[in-house]
Enzyme design. Structure first.
Site, PDB file in Angstrom:
ATOM      1  N   LYS A 106       0.803  -1.231   0.000  1.00  0.00           N
ATOM      2  CA  LYS A 106       0.000   0.000   0.000  1.00  0.00           C
ATOM      3  C   LYS A 106       0.840   1.286   0.000  1.00  0.00           C
ATOM      4  O   LYS A 106       0.400   2.310  -0.509  1.00  0.00           O
ATOM      5  CB  LYS A 106      -0.954   0.014   1.204  1.00  0.00           C
ATOM      6  CG  LYS A 106      -2.111  -0.953   1.043  1.00  0.00           C
ATOM      7  CD  LYS A 106      -3.098  -0.811   2.183  1.00  0.00           C
ATOM      8  CE  LYS A 106      -4.214  -1.820   2.051  1.00  0.00           C
ATOM      9  NZ  LYS A 106      -5.222  -1.706   3.107  1.00  0.00           N
TER      10      LYS A 106
ATOM     11  N   ASP B 267     -10.135   2.669   1.576  1.00  0.00           N
ATOM     12  CA  ASP B 267     -10.297   2.199   2.969  1.00  0.00           C
ATOM     13  C   ASP B 267     -10.833   3.353   3.819  1.00  0.00           C
ATOM     14  O   ASP B 267     -11.748   3.181   4.624  1.00  0.00           O
ATOM     15  CB  ASP B 267      -8.949   1.774   3.575  1.00  0.00           C
ATOM     16  CG  ASP B 267      -8.516   0.392   3.123  1.00  0.00           C
ATOM     17  OD1 ASP B 267      -9.385  -0.398   2.716  1.00  0.00           O
ATOM     18  OD2 ASP B 267      -7.301   0.119   3.176  1.00  0.00           O
TER      19      ASP B 267
ATOM     20  N   ALA C 138      -2.342   1.057  15.126  1.00  0.00           N
ATOM     21  CA  ALA C 138      -1.681   2.114  14.347  1.00  0.00           C
ATOM     22  C   ALA C 138      -1.079   1.536  13.071  1.00  0.00           C
ATOM     23  O   ALA C 138      -0.084   2.027  12.557  1.00  0.00           O
ATOM     24  CB  ALA C 138      -0.605   2.797  15.187  1.00  0.00           C
ATOM     25  N   GLY C 139      -1.704   0.464  12.561  1.00  0.00           N
ATOM     26  CA  GLY C 139      -1.239  -0.131  11.309  1.00  0.00           C
ATOM     27  C   GLY C 139      -1.820   0.609  10.119  1.00  0.00           C
ATOM     28  O   GLY C 139      -2.309   1.739  10.250  1.00  0.00           O
TER      29      GLY C 139
ATOM     30  N   ALA D  71      -4.556   0.169   8.250  1.00  0.00           N
ATOM     31  CA  ALA D  71      -5.979   0.504   8.276  1.00  0.00           C
ATOM     32  C   ALA D  71      -6.242   1.623   9.285  1.00  0.00           C
ATOM     33  O   ALA D  71      -6.997   2.563   9.004  1.00  0.00           O
ATOM     34  CB  ALA D  71      -6.798  -0.734   8.610  1.00  0.00           C
TER      35      ALA D  71
ATOM     36  N   GLY E   6     -16.897  -5.017  10.559  1.00  0.00           N
ATOM     37  CA  GLY E   6     -15.876  -4.757   9.537  1.00  0.00           C
ATOM     38  C   GLY E   6     -16.357  -5.030   8.125  1.00  0.00           C
ATOM     39  O   GLY E   6     -15.813  -4.475   7.165  1.00  0.00           O
TER      40      GLY E   6
END
Ligand code: NAP
Length: 291
Positions: free
Chosen positions: A74, A110, A135-136, A138, A254
């Site tokens: 990404k 996203d 904190a990734g 997504a 989700g």
């Protein structure tokens, strides 16, 4: 169910990532193309990190109309594109590419998908206190989407990656005039921040199959009046959502974000609005088989 008739004019879309076997996108997108009677097809390509540039060159050479981009590409894909949508540029990650006559533009659906899922359920994050756990990739997109909507954001992430959470907070504060605070994910901070939050977002992989007994928030901290949004979609109903419901909180799963990020990619590639219900049903069918 309508057949997919692949012709000499069929336009090709797909998803690249590594691993890729568990992606839900082909099921959702092909169901949507069939429903809209579009001569499009969507498939998954496993592309390891070192193959990314060749894959993007291939997208141009083969006139692939659109790609979704997933882990680990990404961020790395960004310099390989011709243009970036301003939100994707601010977030620093791309999950969708549109190919217009060889010009490749990167988007982040996203972020927009997260926001659409909330709005669709009648929640406006403007002015709300929102706790983002994780904190990734997504979480980062979600935090920017929330900042666009003028929410007050707190990010909690486990110790090892704390600097990364602080980095996101600083970057958001530089781009938007909204309060953003980062802290370590531990029991003490959960006790402090969960009760102060109108919306709690799990953006970690905690609770995801096969570790579906895990949850990021102790059940006793959640109360009615709060909205709990778990972006994990496998299982469809996570332990966090079950416990939040039992405590009288509103919930969002989700799958809604997954469906909306896919619907927005569909719209970019085809110029048509997506059959969102068909995409949702196609994903639910697969997820309930996987239970
Ligand atoms: P990622 O970039 O790998 O980030 C994972 C996050 O989870 C990081 O913040 C990580 O913390 C945290 N984490 C992992 N294990 C943990 C643990 N045991 N305790 C505390 N924190 C933990 O992944 P991602 O792309 O952001 O995806 C995260 C989740 O969201 C996945 O379950 C994914 O399937 C889901 N997702 C859903 C959608 C949707 O449309 N619904 C879209 C994207 C992702 P560290 O940084 O400390 O490792």
């Amino acid at each position: 169910m309508r057949e997919i008739a692949v012709t000499g004019k069929t336009r090709v879309c797909g998803v690249i990532g590594d691993p890729i076997e568990h992606t839900m996108s082909p099921v959702m997108q092909n169901a949507a193309f069939r429903e809209a009677e579009l001569d499009y097809i969507y498939t998954a390509f496993r592309v390891p990190a070192q193959g990314l540039k060749a894959a993007i060159d291939g997208m141009r050479a083969l006139s692939i109309r659109g790609l979704n981009i997933t882990i680990p590409h990404k961020v790395a894909v960004m310099p390989l594109l011709d243009k970036l949508d301003p939100l994707a540029e601010r977030i620093g990650a791309v999950n969708t590419i549109l190919n217009e006559e060889g010009t490749l533009t990167g988007y982040n659906t996203d972020a927009i998908g997260f926001r659409r899922a909330m709005v669709d359920k009648g929640t406006d994050p403007a002015g709300k206190n929102v706790l983002v756990i994780g904190a990734g990739g997504a979480a980062r997109a979600i935090a920017f989407a929330l900042a666009e909507d003028r929410a007050s954001i707190t990010i909690l992430n486990r110790q090892e990656e704390f600097e990364w959470a602080e980095g996101i907070a600083t970057r958001i504060s530089d781009s938007y005039e909204v309060p953003v605070f980062a802290a370590v994910l531990n029991r003490q901070n959960l006790e402090r921040f969960v009760p102060l939050s109108d919306i709690i977002v799990n953006a970690t992989s905690l609770g995801m199959t096969p570790n579906s007994r895990a949850t990021p928030v102790p059940a006793d901290l959640i109360c009615s009046g709060q909205l709990v949004f778990d972006i994990v979609y496998n299982p469809y109903e996570t332990r966090l959502l079950r416990e939040a419901k039992a405590n009288g909180a509103k919930t969002l799963d989700g799958l809604e974000m997954l469906v909306w990020q896919g619907a927005l990619a569909f719209q970019l590639w085809t110029g048509q609005s997506a059959p969102v219900d068909v995409m949702r049903q196609a994903a639910i069918k697969v997820l309930s088989r996987e239970k």
